[in-house]
Design a protein around this motif. Structure first.
Motif, mmCIF file in Angstrom:
data_model
loop_
_atom_site.group_PDB
_atom_site.id
_atom_site.type_symbol
_atom_site.label_atom_id
_atom_site.label_comp_id
_atom_site.label_asym_id
_atom_site.label_seq_id
_atom_site.Cartn_x
_atom_site.Cartn_y
_atom_site.Cartn_z
ATOM 1 N N ASP A 83 23.568 -34.100 -20.143
ATOM 2 C CA ASP A 83 22.512 -35.114 -20.130
ATOM 3 C C ASP A 83 21.256 -34.616 -20.831
ATOM 4 O O ASP A 83 20.581 -35.388 -21.509
ATOM 5 C CB ASP A 83 22.178 -35.524 -18.694
ATOM 6 N N ARG A 102 21.983 -35.033 -24.545
ATOM 7 C CA ARG A 102 22.119 -36.426 -24.973
ATOM 8 C C ARG A 102 20.831 -37.220 -24.831
ATOM 9 O O ARG A 102 20.701 -38.287 -25.422
ATOM 10 C CB ARG A 102 23.207 -37.120 -24.159
ATOM 11 N N SER A 103 19.903 -36.748 -24.053
ATOM 12 C CA SER A 103 18.688 -37.511 -23.771
ATOM 13 C C SER A 103 17.838 -37.648 -25.027
ATOM 14 O O SER A 103 17.409 -36.664 -25.623
ATOM 15 C CB SER A 103 17.890 -36.813 -22.668
ATOM 16 N N SER A 104 17.575 -38.895 -25.403
ATOM 17 C CA SER A 104 16.781 -39.126 -26.617
ATOM 18 C C SER A 104 15.288 -39.231 -26.311
ATOM 19 O O SER A 104 14.476 -39.221 -27.230
ATOM 20 C CB SER A 104 17.253 -40.402 -27.305
ATOM 21 N N ASP A 105 14.922 -39.331 -25.046
ATOM 22 C CA ASP A 105 13.496 -39.446 -24.713
ATOM 23 C C ASP A 105 12.819 -38.093 -24.536
ATOM 24 O O ASP A 105 11.622 -38.031 -24.308
ATOM 25 C CB ASP A 105 13.315 -40.306 -23.459
ATOM 26 N N LYS A 159 13.703 -30.247 -24.005
ATOM 27 C CA LYS A 159 15.124 -29.949 -23.793
ATOM 28 C C LYS A 159 15.329 -28.455 -23.584
ATOM 29 O O LYS A 159 16.091 -28.032 -22.711
ATOM 30 C CB LYS A 159 15.952 -30.424 -24.992
ATOM 31 N N ARG A 172 14.663 -36.455 -12.900
ATOM 32 C CA ARG A 172 15.298 -37.305 -13.908
ATOM 33 C C ARG A 172 16.609 -37.926 -13.453
ATOM 34 O O ARG A 172 17.362 -38.459 -14.265
ATOM 35 C CB ARG A 172 15.537 -36.490 -15.176
ATOM 36 N N SER A 181 16.838 -41.831 -14.217
ATOM 37 C CA SER A 181 16.983 -42.103 -15.649
ATOM 38 C C SER A 181 18.313 -41.559 -16.179
ATOM 39 O O SER A 181 18.847 -42.098 -17.145
ATOM 40 C CB SER A 181 15.810 -41.523 -16.434
ATOM 41 N N MET A 182 18.833 -40.538 -15.542
ATOM 42 C CA MET A 182 20.141 -40.002 -15.923
ATOM 43 C C MET A 182 21.210 -41.073 -15.709
ATOM 44 O O MET A 182 22.069 -41.288 -16.576
ATOM 45 C CB MET A 182 20.435 -38.758 -15.076
ATOM 46 N N ARG A 225 20.737 -43.923 -18.315
ATOM 47 C CA ARG A 225 21.252 -43.547 -19.637
ATOM 48 C C ARG A 225 22.767 -43.605 -19.670
ATOM 49 O O ARG A 225 23.365 -44.035 -20.658
ATOM 50 C CB ARG A 225 20.765 -42.149 -20.018
ATOM 51 N N GLU A 226 23.405 -43.180 -18.604
ATOM 52 C CA GLU A 226 24.863 -43.207 -18.544
ATOM 53 C C GLU A 226 25.386 -44.644 -18.559
ATOM 54 O O GLU A 226 26.364 -44.950 -19.246
ATOM 55 C CB GLU A 226 25.345 -42.483 -17.284
#
Length: 131
Positions: A31, A34-37, A43, A65, A68-69, A72-73
């Motif tokens: 995660d 992969r997190s774009s934010d 990261k 998080r 939001s995790m 996002r999934e």
């Protein structure tokens, strides 16, 4: 060979918890990547925290998080579902359209063979089907 049943049960529970711990750890690391934010420094910070202090890092990550995790999934799963449906529509639509064209051309050829339409009418109808 004195290993009571309760000890065997306790060992199985520990193995299960150990496997679940690694599952959670790898899911969080995935995660993070992969997190774009998050920017690259964030990261890196999360990754260092999770790898250097794994229990504390995972606990803090889930608290900070976790919601939001999940979001996002879910968004990723919905995007994959949309792509799959789009691919199926394109593939099925192309095959269905080709079959309709082939059927229409076969009917036109049959009409021409029986003399029901002329060559000129056949060519016009064929051009309509193919465009």
């Amino acid at each position: 060979m004195d290993y009571p049943l309760l000890n065997a049960f306790w060992t199985m529970c520990l193995i299960f918890l150990w496997v679940m711990w690694f599952f959670l750890l790898f899911r969080i690391i995935g995660d993070i990547f992969r997190s774009s934010d998050l920017n690259n420094w964030a990261k890196t910070g999360w990754l260092v925290l999770v790898l250097v202090l794994p229990f504390l890092g995972v606990f803090i990550y889930v608290l900070a998080r976790g919601r939001s995790m999940t979001e996002r999934e879910v968004a990723r799963a919905e995007q994959q579902q949309k792509q799959l449906r789009s691919y199926i529509r394109e593939t099925a639509g192309t095959a269905d359209e080709s079959a309709r064209h082939a059927d229409a051309l076969a009917k036109l050829a049959d009409l021409k063979a029986h003399g029901d339409i002329t060559e000129e009418e056949f060519q016009k109808a064929k051009a309509k089907v193919l465009t």
